[in-house]
Scaffold this motif. Structure first.
Motif, PDB file in Angstrom:
ATOM      1  N   LYS A  35       0.876  -0.905  -0.072  1.00  0.00           N
ATOM      2  CA  LYS A  35      -0.015  -0.080   0.014  1.00  0.00           C
ATOM      3  C   LYS A  35       0.840   1.173   0.166  1.00  0.00           C
ATOM      4  N   TYR A  36       0.362   2.234  -0.642  1.00  0.00           N
ATOM      5  CA  TYR A  36       1.085   3.518  -0.890  1.00  0.00           C
ATOM      6  C   TYR A  36       1.199   4.382   0.395  1.00  0.00           C
ATOM      7  N   PHE A  37       2.356   4.688   1.059  1.00  0.00           N
ATOM      8  CA  PHE A  37       2.317   5.859   2.080  1.00  0.00           C
ATOM      9  C   PHE A  37       3.378   6.921   1.508  1.00  0.00           C
ATOM     10  N   PHE A  38       2.854   8.240   2.147  1.00  0.00           N
ATOM     11  CA  PHE A  38       3.985   9.264   1.536  1.00  0.00           C
ATOM     12  C   PHE A  38       5.103   9.374   1.980  1.00  0.00           C
ATOM     13  N   THR A  39       5.481   8.498   3.136  1.00  0.00           N
ATOM     14  CA  THR A  39       6.591   8.468   3.545  1.00  0.00           C
ATOM     15  C   THR A  39       7.874   7.605   2.574  1.00  0.00           C
ATOM     16  N   GLU A  40       7.126   6.956   1.699  1.00  0.00           N
ATOM     17  CA  GLU A  40       8.070   6.297   0.850  1.00  0.00           C
ATOM     18  C   GLU A  40       8.585   7.098  -0.196  1.00  0.00           C
ATOM     19  N   GLU A  41       8.163   8.344  -0.669  1.00  0.00           N
ATOM     20  CA  GLU A  41       8.698   8.995  -1.783  1.00  0.00           C
ATOM     21  C   GLU A  41      10.016   9.487  -1.676  1.00  0.00           C
ATOM     22  N   PRO A  42      10.690  10.059  -0.463  1.00  0.00           N
ATOM     23  CA  PRO A  42      11.895  10.216  -0.295  1.00  0.00           C
ATOM     24  C   PRO A  42      12.834   9.077  -0.446  1.00  0.00           C
ATOM     25  N   LEU A  43      12.288   7.788  -0.042  1.00  0.00           N
ATOM     26  CA  LEU A  43      13.072   6.669  -0.408  1.00  0.00           C
ATOM     27  C   LEU A  43      13.268   6.149  -1.795  1.00  0.00           C
ATOM     28  N   ARG A  44      12.353   6.352  -2.578  1.00  0.00           N
ATOM     29  CA  ARG A  44      12.349   6.117  -4.003  1.00  0.00           C
ATOM     30  C   ARG A  44      13.081   7.245  -4.708  1.00  0.00           C
ATOM     31  N   ASP A  45      12.968   8.686  -4.232  1.00  0.00           N
ATOM     32  CA  ASP A  45      13.762   9.575  -4.891  1.00  0.00           C
ATOM     33  C   ASP A  45      15.288   8.972  -4.547  1.00  0.00           C
ATOM     34  N   ARG A  46      15.555   8.580  -3.668  1.00  0.00           N
ATOM     35  CA  ARG A  46      17.121   8.034  -3.318  1.00  0.00           C
ATOM     36  C   ARG A  46      17.424   6.845  -3.964  1.00  0.00           C
ATOM     37  N   LYS A  47      16.413   6.039  -4.627  1.00  0.00           N
ATOM     38  CA  LYS A  47      16.465   4.730  -5.188  1.00  0.00           C
ATOM     39  C   LYS A  47      16.803   3.650  -4.201  1.00  0.00           C
ATOM     40  N   ILE A  48      16.043   3.790  -2.929  1.00  0.00           N
ATOM     41  CA  ILE A  48      16.358   2.917  -1.798  1.00  0.00           C
ATOM     42  C   ILE A  48      15.548   1.835  -2.175  1.00  0.00           C
ATOM     43  N   PRO A  49      15.736   0.529  -2.262  1.00  0.00           N
ATOM     44  CA  PRO A  49      15.017  -0.423  -2.617  1.00  0.00           C
ATOM     45  C   PRO A  49      14.079  -0.958  -1.755  1.00  0.00           C
ATOM     46  N   ILE A  50      12.849  -1.039  -2.222  1.00  0.00           N
ATOM     47  CA  ILE A  50      11.623  -1.189  -1.409  1.00  0.00           C
ATOM     48  C   ILE A  50      10.919  -2.754  -1.868  1.00  0.00           C
ATOM     49  N   PHE A  51      10.938  -3.697  -0.922  1.00  0.00           N
ATOM     50  CA  PHE A  51      10.509  -5.115  -1.181  1.00  0.00           C
ATOM     51  C   PHE A  51       9.184  -5.223  -0.622  1.00  0.00           C
ATOM     52  N   PRO A  52       8.388  -6.133  -1.188  1.00  0.00           N
ATOM     53  CA  PRO A  52       7.015  -6.711  -0.128  1.00  0.00           C
ATOM     54  C   PRO A  52       7.599  -7.607   0.809  1.00  0.00           C
ATOM     55  N   PHE A  53       6.923  -7.384   2.133  1.00  0.00           N
ATOM     56  CA  PHE A  53       7.446  -8.594   3.400  1.00  0.00           C
ATOM     57  C   PHE A  53       7.562  -9.710   2.659  1.00  0.00           C
ATOM     58  N   ASP A  54       8.674 -10.435   2.941  1.00  0.00           N
ATOM     59  CA  ASP A  54       8.969 -12.061   2.382  1.00  0.00           C
ATOM     60  C   ASP A  54      10.341 -12.487   3.153  1.00  0.00           C
ATOM     61  N   GLU A  55      10.002 -13.602   3.806  1.00  0.00           N
ATOM     62  CA  GLU A  55      11.096 -14.048   4.701  1.00  0.00           C
ATOM     63  C   GLU A  55      12.517 -14.191   3.683  1.00  0.00           C
ATOM     64  N   ASN A  56      12.278 -14.432   2.544  1.00  0.00           N
ATOM     65  CA  ASN A  56      13.354 -14.539   1.533  1.00  0.00           C
ATOM     66  C   ASN A  56      14.239 -13.347   1.200  1.00  0.00           C
ATOM     67  N   ASN A  57      13.676 -12.160   1.915  1.00  0.00           N
ATOM     68  CA  ASN A  57      14.360 -11.052   1.816  1.00  0.00           C
ATOM     69  C   ASN A  57      15.673 -11.154   2.597  1.00  0.00           C
ATOM     70  N   ILE A  58      15.767 -11.910   3.629  1.00  0.00           N
ATOM     71  CA  ILE A  58      16.480 -12.031   4.749  1.00  0.00           C
ATOM     72  C   ILE A  58      17.750 -12.844   4.307  1.00  0.00           C
ATOM     73  N   HIS A  59      19.164 -12.372   4.391  1.00  0.00           N
ATOM     74  CA  HIS A  59      20.156 -13.355   4.229  1.00  0.00           C
ATOM     75  C   HIS A  59      21.402 -12.642   4.848  1.00  0.00           C
ATOM     76  N   HIS A  60      22.313 -13.612   4.892  1.00  0.00           N
ATOM     77  CA  HIS A  60      23.609 -13.166   5.946  1.00  0.00           C
ATOM     78  C   HIS A  60      24.078 -11.845   5.260  1.00  0.00           C
ATOM     79  N   GLY A  61      25.008 -11.284   6.021  1.00  0.00           N
ATOM     80  CA  GLY A  61      25.703 -10.093   5.653  1.00  0.00           C
ATOM     81  C   GLY A  61      24.736  -8.732   5.802  1.00  0.00           C
ATOM     82  N   MET A  62      23.643  -8.954   6.691  1.00  0.00           N
ATOM     83  CA  MET A  62      22.718  -7.869   6.761  1.00  0.00           C
ATOM     84  C   MET A  62      22.926  -7.503   8.317  1.00  0.00           C
TER      85      MET A  62
END
Length: 437
Positions: A35-62
């Motif tokens: 769902k869209y939230f206005f708080t995501e706009e500055p993230l997208r402006d900086r090209k910060i990746p935003i993923f849907p929640f998924d346990e497969n997003n998580i891996h070593h090195g984080m």
């Protein structure tokens, strides 16, 4: 280099912190609902990746930074725990991060975001300043001297912080889903005051703040002459306010701000007091006060077809009162139309009578269904119980937003902490269609 993964990156504080770390040359990504939230706009402006929640997003090195709203059994956090990856809660990370700077926490039941935004703007004109604002705005500045941040009292999260300074704007009963009563809120702020290391700047007009004790000097500001920093000889116009500041009964300077409402004068006084304490030249303070454009969703104005549309985060009776006062000062000859969406069943139920009394000061009142937060499942209360308590109030849903069309050149105040903006957008769309018809 560490990759920071934010679980709940669209949260207002989380988004701001992600921006700060990105600006400070860290690798940042995050996950959230789609769902869209206005708080995501500055993230997208900086090209910060935003993923849907998924346990497969998580891996070593984080390193995982977890939003306060997400329990330990959230799929991504469970996965991180299984892999033995470091998980740090947002408020704990922030508490450690600020130790690198002269830190100033801004807290209070109301006015945190506006005051944090104003202080960060003023200090930035004096020295390099990084900041985290609760409207989803964050900035990391290289070799910063100062770090200004919004410190939220909900669930006592601000007790993870030990700032050099704190500005406390007021203490009021709010968050009834967590705090038992006003004494419980006061207890939390009292604990916070004891964690401040250099000085506490507090609104002395607030009787609850007068009960606060600290291990450092307490500097009071307000309208009363007894305050260390007092505003006198106030002149209000449609363009803002001018006032003299007296420091311990000695004239200091006359300030002009492009902001309306008593709360804006008080917020400015808190900023002036902190800057005076830190030796910021008065001409820098005035220049920066004059150029402040405000923060997101705090009396954000859009003129359309002779009407004034205001988007405001006000979700407590005292915040609504401040918004109405601001509108009366800026637009003394216009009708005020309040469109209010209550935020949480617990707050609406606990403050029902105060909501009714405060909203009745508007010329016309429209009420939207109660926004249910993730903090609560549901409630027995409905918006119609508030409608019945306000003479002439009207229930508004998206299907009958055309009812707002009855007020020609009025000021429309869309207020709430949920998704009241969907009513605002629907009304804007209707006006745009009418204009082209």
């Amino acid at each position: 280099m560490t990759l920071f993964h934010f679980v709940g990156i669209k949260g207002s504080g989380m988004s701001s912190l992600a921006q700060i770390l990105h600006d400070s040359s860290y690798e940042v990504q995050g996950s959230d609902v789609e769902k869209y939230f206005f708080t995501e706009e500055p993230l997208r402006d900086r090209k910060i990746p935003i993923f849907p929640f998924d346990e497969n997003n998580i891996h070593h090195g984080m390193t995982i930074i977890a939003g306060n709203a997400f329990p330990d059994d959230h799929p991504e956090l469970k996965r991180a725990a299984e892999l033995g990856i470091e998980i740090i809660r947002y408020h704990d990370f922030l508490g450690n991060y600020m130790k690198n700077f002269i830190s100033v926490g801004v807290t209070g039941s109301h006015g945190k975001t506006s005051t944090t935004g104003l202080l960060s703007h003023v200090l930035s004109g004096f020295a390099p300043t990084s900041y985290l604002i609760g409207d989803g705005t964050g900035k990391g500045v290289e070799e910063s001297d100062y770090f200004v941040f919004e410190a939220c009292e909900y669930k006592r999260h601000f007790l993870a912080y030990e700032p050099d300074y704190a500005i406390m704007t007021n203490i009021d009963f709010d968050h009834p889903d967590y705090f038992k009563d006003l004494e419980d809120v006061l207890d939390a702020f009292s604990d916070m005051a004891l964690r401040v290391k250099k000085a506490l700047i507090a609104c002395g007009d607030d009787l609850n703040l007068q009960r606060i004790h600290a291990n450092v000097p307490v500097v009071y500001y307000g309208f009363e002459e007894s305050n260390d920093f007092a505003a006198k000889n106030i002149i209000k116009t449609e363009d803002g306010s001018t006032f003299d500041v007296f420091v311990r009964n000695e004239y200091y300077h006359t300030f002009t701000i492009p902001l309306a409402g008593d709360h804006s004068i008080l917020n400015s006084l808190g900023v002036i007091a902190l800057c005076h304490y830190e030796g910021v030249p008065v001409n820098v303070i005035q220049e920066r006060l004059s150029s402040f454009l405000g923060v997101k969703r705090r009396f954000s104005i859009t003129p359309i077809n002779g009407r004034i549309i205001v988007d405001d985060y006000a979700h407590h009776p005292n915040e609504i009162r401040a918004t109405l006062q601001t509108a009366r000062q800026k637009y003394p000859d216009r009708e005020l139309v309040a469109i209010f969406q209550p935020h949480t069943f617990t707050r609406t139920s606990a403050l029902l009578e105060q909501f009714a009394e405060t909203l009745s000061a508007a010329d016309h009142v429209y009420l939207c269904d109660i926004f249910s937060s993730a903090r609560e499942k549901s409630g027995n209360l409905t918006i119609h119980e508030l409608v019945e308590k306000i003479p002439g109030a009207t229930y508004l849903d998206l299907e009958n937003v055309r009812l707002l069309d009855n007020h020609n050149d009025a000021v429309y105040l869309f207020m709430g902490a949920g998704d009241v903006q969907k009513y605002l957008y629907a009304f804007k769309d209707k006006m745009a269609k009418d204009e082209t018809a």
